[in-house]
Design a protein around this motif. Structure first.
Motif, PDB file in Angstrom:
ATOM      1  N   ALA A  13      -5.418  -4.528  11.550  1.00 17.43           N
ATOM      2  CA  ALA A  13      -6.775  -4.221  12.006  1.00 17.43           C
ATOM      3  C   ALA A  13      -7.849  -4.810  11.110  1.00 17.43           C
ATOM      4  N   GLY A  14      -7.428  -5.509  10.095  1.00 15.40           N
ATOM      5  CA  GLY A  14      -8.399  -6.198   9.260  1.00 15.40           C
ATOM      6  C   GLY A  14      -9.274  -5.328   8.385  1.00 15.40           C
ATOM      7  N   TRP A  15      -8.883  -4.104   8.195  1.00 15.15           N
ATOM      8  CA  TRP A  15      -9.679  -3.249   7.322  1.00 15.15           C
ATOM      9  C   TRP A  15      -9.530  -3.687   5.867  1.00 15.15           C
ATOM     10  N   SER A  16     -10.477  -3.244   5.047  1.00 13.02           N
ATOM     11  CA  SER A  16     -10.283  -3.483   3.617  1.00 13.02           C
ATOM     12  C   SER A  16      -9.380  -2.393   3.064  1.00 13.02           C
ATOM     13  N   GLY A  17      -8.693  -2.756   2.001  1.00 14.08           N
ATOM     14  CA  GLY A  17      -7.767  -1.811   1.390  1.00 14.08           C
ATOM     15  C   GLY A  17      -8.461  -0.515   0.994  1.00 14.08           C
ATOM     16  N   ILE A  23       0.524  -8.338   2.855  1.00 16.54           N
ATOM     17  CA  ILE A  23      -0.526  -7.318   2.738  1.00 16.54           C
ATOM     18  C   ILE A  23      -1.502  -7.783   1.665  1.00 16.54           C
ATOM     19  N   PRO A  24      -2.781  -7.797   1.993  1.00 20.96           N
ATOM     20  CA  PRO A  24      -3.739  -8.351   1.024  1.00 20.96           C
ATOM     21  C   PRO A  24      -3.871  -7.480  -0.212  1.00 20.96           C
ATOM     22  N   ARG A  25      -4.179  -8.126  -1.298  1.00 22.22           N
ATOM     23  CA  ARG A  25      -4.412  -7.370  -2.518  1.00 22.22           C
ATOM     24  C   ARG A  25      -5.767  -6.681  -2.440  1.00 22.22           C
ATOM     25  N   LEU A  26      -5.931  -5.717  -3.305  1.00 26.63           N
ATOM     26  CA  LEU A  26      -7.223  -5.067  -3.388  1.00 26.63           C
ATOM     27  C   LEU A  26      -8.170  -5.951  -4.174  1.00 26.63           C
ATOM     28  N   SER A  27      -9.429  -5.853  -3.852  1.00 27.19           N
ATOM     29  CA  SER A  27     -10.403  -6.604  -4.642  1.00 27.19           C
ATOM     30  C   SER A  27     -11.574  -5.706  -4.982  1.00 27.19           C
ATOM     31  N   ILE A  28     -12.139  -5.987  -6.138  1.00 25.54           N
ATOM     32  CA  ILE A  28     -13.357  -5.273  -6.537  1.00 25.54           C
ATOM     33  C   ILE A  28     -14.507  -6.266  -6.428  1.00 25.54           C
ATOM     34  N   SER A  51      -0.415   7.087  -3.714  1.00 22.55           N
ATOM     35  CA  SER A  51       0.471   6.207  -4.467  1.00 22.55           C
ATOM     36  C   SER A  51       1.018   5.109  -3.571  1.00 22.55           C
ATOM     37  N   GLY A  52       1.371   5.467  -2.349  1.00 16.84           N
ATOM     38  CA  GLY A  52       1.880   4.477  -1.415  1.00 16.84           C
ATOM     39  C   GLY A  52       0.858   3.397  -1.110  1.00 16.84           C
ATOM     40  N   CYS A  53      -0.395   3.818  -0.942  1.00 21.50           N
ATOM     41  CA  CYS A  53      -1.457   2.832  -0.679  1.00 21.50           C
ATOM     42  C   CYS A  53      -1.549   1.831  -1.824  1.00 21.50           C
ATOM     43  N   LEU A  54      -1.559   2.348  -3.027  1.00 19.50           N
ATOM     44  CA  LEU A  54      -1.694   1.460  -4.175  1.00 19.50           C
ATOM     45  C   LEU A  54      -0.492   0.518  -4.271  1.00 19.50           C
ATOM     46  N   HIS A 105      -0.511  -2.704  -1.933  1.00 17.68           N
ATOM     47  CA  HIS A 105      -1.455  -3.778  -2.240  1.00 17.68           C
ATOM     48  C   HIS A 105      -1.060  -4.561  -3.471  1.00 17.68           C
ATOM     49  N   GLN A 106      -0.067  -4.077  -4.182  1.00 16.83           N
ATOM     50  CA  GLN A 106       0.433  -4.857  -5.299  1.00 16.83           C
ATOM     51  C   GLN A 106       1.663  -5.652  -4.880  1.00 16.83           C
TER      52      GLN A 106
END
Lengths: 293, 577, 246
Positions: B82-86, B147-152, B225-228, B231-232
């Motif tokens: 769905a293209g959401w951000s992490g 799965i895209p990585r998280l970004s700040i 924890s699963g979410c994190l 993304h790694q």
């Protein structure tokens, strides 16, 4: 309307495994009645029964000797489990025992994995034949398993209601303190319960592996389903538990046929939640445990 | 806030842990080791929640991995499909896990037994099936990839070190929150539930609500924890967080020590690295860790943390200079108004009528005794009034409110406390902490709870044993503590079940004195006992039960001289062959 | 026959019985009277092995039972009927009786000896009419007879009865008293009865001990106790004495 015609077959499909669930559930009930412990390693007896049977037959032993030996080995396993539980430090509560059975179940599954891998294994036992009853085809395997389960129930009944030891077990379940006043030793009754449960499980494993195959991974699933069956029938009543097992098997067969086979193993969980929501004491059980009181 | 040295050190501990964890990337040389440490952090998150559930509240969950998987899949699918951000996906995933947890917990935790444990074994099976069946959208067994990585901001977090600190940034608040819960009054309540649900109820602890709440909280943290994780690692499949994983969480917690918070952390670190060392024999791990779990539970169940004595969370502080104030319930005048009206209570067990037609009116500052020969139903009567047993009909009006269908905890919060025939103190809490448990019901502030508990402690002269545990004090002190726990909730009505049992004559005199003081303060007391030397001088009125029915009621003199009462105790002269 | 010396029982920190001595002879009926909480139940439970005493010895016919398990004591001839009767609910009358003989083996249970099933049933005809009834559905009096019959099935030398009259109508109590006297007189069984109902207890027994707060405050033959000891104040406190004098 087509499903109505297939209905008997769907049910027949669940009969054999339902009987197996029933045997596992009866084992849960016996142990629970004797010691108030839920044995999370219960499913492992079935796994070991099945896989040991495969090995024994693979070694060339005749089935008439090998299979009973396998059941005996499972009985020994049950006695060993109970022996381990008695080493618990004083002041251990129920949670402790339950967690020990979880740990042992985990270890047993791991050992089975080492010994037999994760493949589905089987051996031949039943001839390829069957009968048609009321729109459904029942193969020899199913008929044998059902017949043996009925025989086991009769034997269990005879034990619990006609022999002094079985009566002593029931007395112990009713009131362990008073049982001591007539000379019954609760420790021995608990050992007897574990032995009986392990025997039932092992027998179930031996019988169900030929048609349905066995894998070391099945242990936990069988535990969950056996427990569900026991809850459906009423945890305190071993015969109710057997009936619960058969009902669960039929329910599974029905769902697999009518809904989808993809969720095969999940139906038991759904059944568990439904029963817990509507009637936690099951069909034939008595005690309703409520946290609010 | 009064910071005594022990509690200061204790409050410091989570920060020390975080500091140690924070410097790990600085001395780990290779990325692989850092990766292991990152997984350890992710597991620490899950185990912290699991510790509150299992170590503190004593509720067994064998499928926490499934909630990690819920978080992982929800986050993975929302970001890839769905293209959401992490960051946006995370709260959704956590809420989803919370809802599923509530759906599991509510039917199972209202029952006593191992239903939750079995349900948590079964739920992963269902989840797994859903994932496999819906493989079109879920990836099934082959999983979700890329799965895209998280970004700040615009900086994508690629560097393993950055990722480690990001995860640590989540571990920190979770550690502090769980630490805070464990060391607060809520922690006392959870431990009370673990030890004795009936006693917890009678102290005003809303047992079922708390069990469900803690389960939902722990599941939510697991989902985080699963979410994190996804993304790694950028990959998740149906079997990633299976049964093995769920059971390992329990083993890690037990090995490190349940019910200590830092024990869980230690367990994850130790077993995380042990698992690494045993990488060559991965397939033997279930055997080893299963045996470890069984062995630990057989021997001590304390794990590594069990080697260190647990310190009490709450201490009474310095002795009060002024005399402790009156222990009256706010809003109730001691002036003698009616506080309790019981009418027509009935309870049968099978074919036996244990109590029937139980009625009484009680005014503030009144002591009513219920006596009767053995088997008369006195304890059942108390249980019906307190809510431990449900009455089949009749009414119980407490301070003007009908509460016959209220559970015991709500009656306690409403102003009716009880003690038990055999004192039911929580063994893992000190005397003072037990009393704090009693004063912690309702929405009072911490300071109020502590100050009430201190007042009760000093009123009952239990200061010398305040920091001891129930198995270290004598029977009279245990009795007094139980009364103290009941008093700490500011009852208008106090039910005492055989308080004099096992006491010496001198102790009975002291008890009588205490009860008189309480009565003078306006507390209404219902006293069940056999020791007539206590009952008769104290009671304003006596109710006599025989075989569950009231047979006499009145002042001491009239009851003692009542023929019916005398024959109930002594028996009518019977003739024998 | 039974010699108890220095028996002390505690529940946690609470002392229930303080250094108690008592004896029961063959064929003798001895009663422990006293109000609730006096320690009577603790005494018989300790003799039967259900409770571990802090101190003291229990000797039956010269055999020291102090460290024996409850099952071993049953084999030595100790039979306890607990307070509240303790039938095995959910099991029939016949099964309950049969289980009484658990320690003796099938031959003895069904044979012709004095404590075989047929003979015990003959002693309690009301039970004979209800052999396949659920023991939990019997009336209080029938349950009491059932548990006494069950105790007899173990061929006891010492019968311990804890509050046998609890919740029973006087006529039923009289029946039970009759049976107990026969057991003592004709079978030579020593009987130790806990009785809250002092009138009943002293009528039934030959000798008695009066217990209060875990101590023996009086002992002797029942006729002596009846005349000399003030039972009423034992139960209803010293104020009774005052009102009696008024």
């Amino acid at each position: 309307m087509e499903w109505l015609i297939s209905l008997p077959q769907f049910l027949a499909g669940g009969l054999a495994i339902g009987a197996v669930y029933g045997l596992i559930a009866a084992g849960f009930s016996l142990i629970y009645n004797a010691s108030r412990v839920i044995n999370f390693a219960q499913g492992q007896f079935v796994v070991y029964g099945g896989l040991l049977a495969v090995s024994v037959v693979g070694l060339g032993w005749p089935r008439t000797i090998g299979l009973p030996v396998v059941v005996v080995l499972c009985v020994v396993l049950g006695a060993a489990l109970q022996a381990v539980l008695t080493t618990a430090r004083k002041g251990s509560n129920e949670l402790t025992f339950v967690m020990v059975t979880i740990g042992i179940g985990m270890a047993l599954q791991g050992l089975a994995h080492q010994a037999w891998g994760t493949d589905y294994l089987t051996y031949t036992l039943y001839p390829d034949a069957g009968v048609r009853i009321g729109g459904a085809f029942l193969n020899v395997a199913t008929l044998t398993i059902v017949a043996v389960t009925v025989a086991v129930c009769v034997a269990l009944w005879a034990f619990l209601y006609r022999s002094i030891w079985g009566k002593a077990m029931r007395a112990c379940a009713a009131d362990p303190r008073v049982a001591q006043t007539v000379g019954i030793q609760p420790r021995r009754m608990i050992l007897l319960a574990y032995i009986a449960s392990a025997g039932l499980g092992g027998l179930a494993g031996v019988l169900v592996t030929p048609p349905l195959m066995m894998s070391s991974e099945y242990g936990v699933l069988l535990t969950i389903k056996g427990f569900t069956a026991a809850i459906v029938g009423g945890l305190t009543n071993p015969f109710g538990a057997v009936i619960g097992g058969v009902l669960l098997g039929l329910f599974e067969g029905l769902c697999v046929g009518m809904v989808s086979s993809d969720f095969q193993d999940a139906y038991a969980f759904i059944a568990l939640m439904i029963v817990l929501l509507l009637r936690p004491q099951g069909l034939f059980g008595q005690v309703q445990m409520s946290s609010a009181r | 806030m009064n910071m005594l040295p022990p509690s200061f050190l204790r409050n410091l501990a989570p920060f020390v842990i975080l500091l140690v964890l924070a410097v790990v990337p600085l001395w780990t040389t290779d990325d692989y080791a850092l990766g292991v440490w990152t997984f350890i952090l992710l597991n620490i998150l899950v185990v912290l929640g699991l510790d509150l559930l299992l170590g503190y509240a004593g509720q067994l969950s064998l499928g926490h991995g499934a909630f990690v998987a819920v978080g992982a899949f929800a986050s993975a699918l929302l970001t890839t499909r769905a293209g959401w951000s992490g960051w946006a996906a995370m709260p959704v995933a956590v809420v989803l896990a919370a809802l599923l947890a509530a759906a599991l917990a509510i039917p199972t935790l209202r029952l006593r037994g191992y239903y939750l444990a079995m349900a948590t074994l079964g739920f992963p099976v269902l989840f797994d099936a859903v994932i496999r069946v819906g493989s079109m959208w879920s990836g099934g067994a082959s999983g979700v990839t890329a799965i895209p990585r998280l970004s700040i901001g615009s900086a994508v977090l690629r560097d393993p070190k950055d990722y480690y600190w990001l995860v640590l940034g989540f571990v920190a608040p979770v550690l502090l929150v769980t630490w805070w819960i464990a060391n607060s009054r809520l922690g006392l309540k959870l431990r009370a539930i673990h030890a004795d649900e009936t006693a917890a109820l009678s102290r005003g602890v809303p047992v079922v609500r708390l069990k469900v709440g803690i389960f939902v909280l722990s599941a939510s943290i697991a989902a985080l924890s699963g979410c994190l994780y996804v993304h790694q690692v950028q990959f998740v499949a149906a079997g990633t967080f299976g049964l093995q994983y769920s059971l390992m969480l329990v083993v890690m917690l037990v090995a490190g020590g349940m019910g200590r918070i830092w024990g869980g952390v230690a367990g994850v670190v130790l077993l995380g690295w042990l698992s690494e060392l045993l990488r060559g024999v991965t397939s033997w791990q279930p055997v080893l860790f299963g045996a470890l779990l069984a062995g630990l539970m057989l021997v001590s169940a304390g794990g590594v943390a069990g080697l260190f004595r647990r310190r009490p969370i709450f201490s009474p502080g310095p002795l009060a200079v002024r005399a402790p104030p009156l222990l009256l319930r706010p809003g109730v005048s001691g002036a003698g108004g009616e506080v309790l009206r019981v009418n027509g209570l009935l309870r049968r067990f099978g074919g036996v009528t244990a109590v029937s037609g139980l009625s009484l009116n009680l005014r503030a500052g009144e002591i009513r005794a219920i006596i009767g020969p053995n088997g008369a139903g006195k304890s059942t009567a108390l249980a019906l009034i307190s809510g431990a047993l449900r009455s089949e009909k009749g009414s119980v009006v407490l301070l003007g409110r009908e509460c016959v269908s209220m559970t015991a905890d709500r009656r306690t919060l409403g102003g009716l406390s009880r003690t038990f025939q055999h004192p039911r103190l929580i063994p893992s809490l000190t005397v003072f902490e037990n009393i704090c448990l009693g004063s912690s019901g309702g929405a009072k502030s911490l300071r109020d709870s502590l100050s009430t508990a201190r007042d009760v402690l000093d009123r009952l002269k239990l200061r010398t044993v305040a920091q001891r545990f129930p198995d270290e004090i004598n029977h009279y002190q245990r009795r007094l503590t139980e009364i103290g726990v009941a008093l700490a909730s500011h009852p208008a009505v106090l039910l005492l079940d055989e308080p004099a049992a096992g006491l010496s004559t001198a102790e009975i005199d002291q008890l009588a004195q205490l009860l008189r003081q309480l009565r003078d303060n306006g507390i209404a007391i219902i006293l069940v006992d056999h020791v007539m030397d206590l009952v008769i001088p104290l009671a304003d009125q006596i109710l006599v039960l025989e075989q569950g029915r009231p047979i006499a009621s009145g002042d001491a003199h009239s009851v003692v001289n009542n023929d019916r009462v005398r024959s109930a105790y002594l028996g009518e002269a019977a003739t024998y062959a | 026959m039974l010699e108890v010396a220095g028996l002390s029982v505690s529940y946690g920190a609470a002392r229930a019985v303080h250094s108690l001595d008592l004896t029961v002879g063959q064929g003798e009926i001895v009663v422990l009277v006293g109000p609730n909480g006096a320690g009577k139940s603790s005494v018989v439970n300790a003799i039967a092995g259900l409770l571990k005493p802090q101190a003291g010895t229990v000797v039956l016919n010269g055999t020291d039972l102090t460290r024996s398990s409850p099952a071993a004591r049953v084999r030595e001839g100790v039979a306890l009927v607990i307070e509240g009767r303790g039938v095995f609910a959910g099991m029939t009358v016949a099964e309950n009786l049969e289980l009484g003989g658990y320690s003796r083996g099938r031959a003895r249970r069904s044979g012709g000896g004095p404590y075989s099933l047929p003979r015990v049933v003959a002693m309690f005809p009301r039970l004979g009419e209800r052999m396949s009834q659920d023991a939990g559905s019997l009336s209080g009096g029938e349950q009491q007879m059932l548990v006494i019959g069950r105790a007899l099935m173990s061929a006891p030398r010492l019968l311990l009865l804890d509050e046998p009259s609890l919740g029973l109508a006087p006529s039923v109590v009289a029946e039970i008293a009759k049976v107990v006297k026969i057991l003592a007189r004709e079978h030579g069984i020593g009987v130790l009865v806990c009785e809250q109902n002092a009138v009943l207890g002293l009528d039934l027994a030959n000798r008695g001990y009066v217990l209060q707060n875990g101590n023996v405050v009086a002992e002797g033959s029942c006729s002596d106790l009846r005349e000399e000891h003030d039972m009423l104040s034992l139960y209803l406190g010293g104020s009774v004495r005052e009102s009696q004098q008024a």
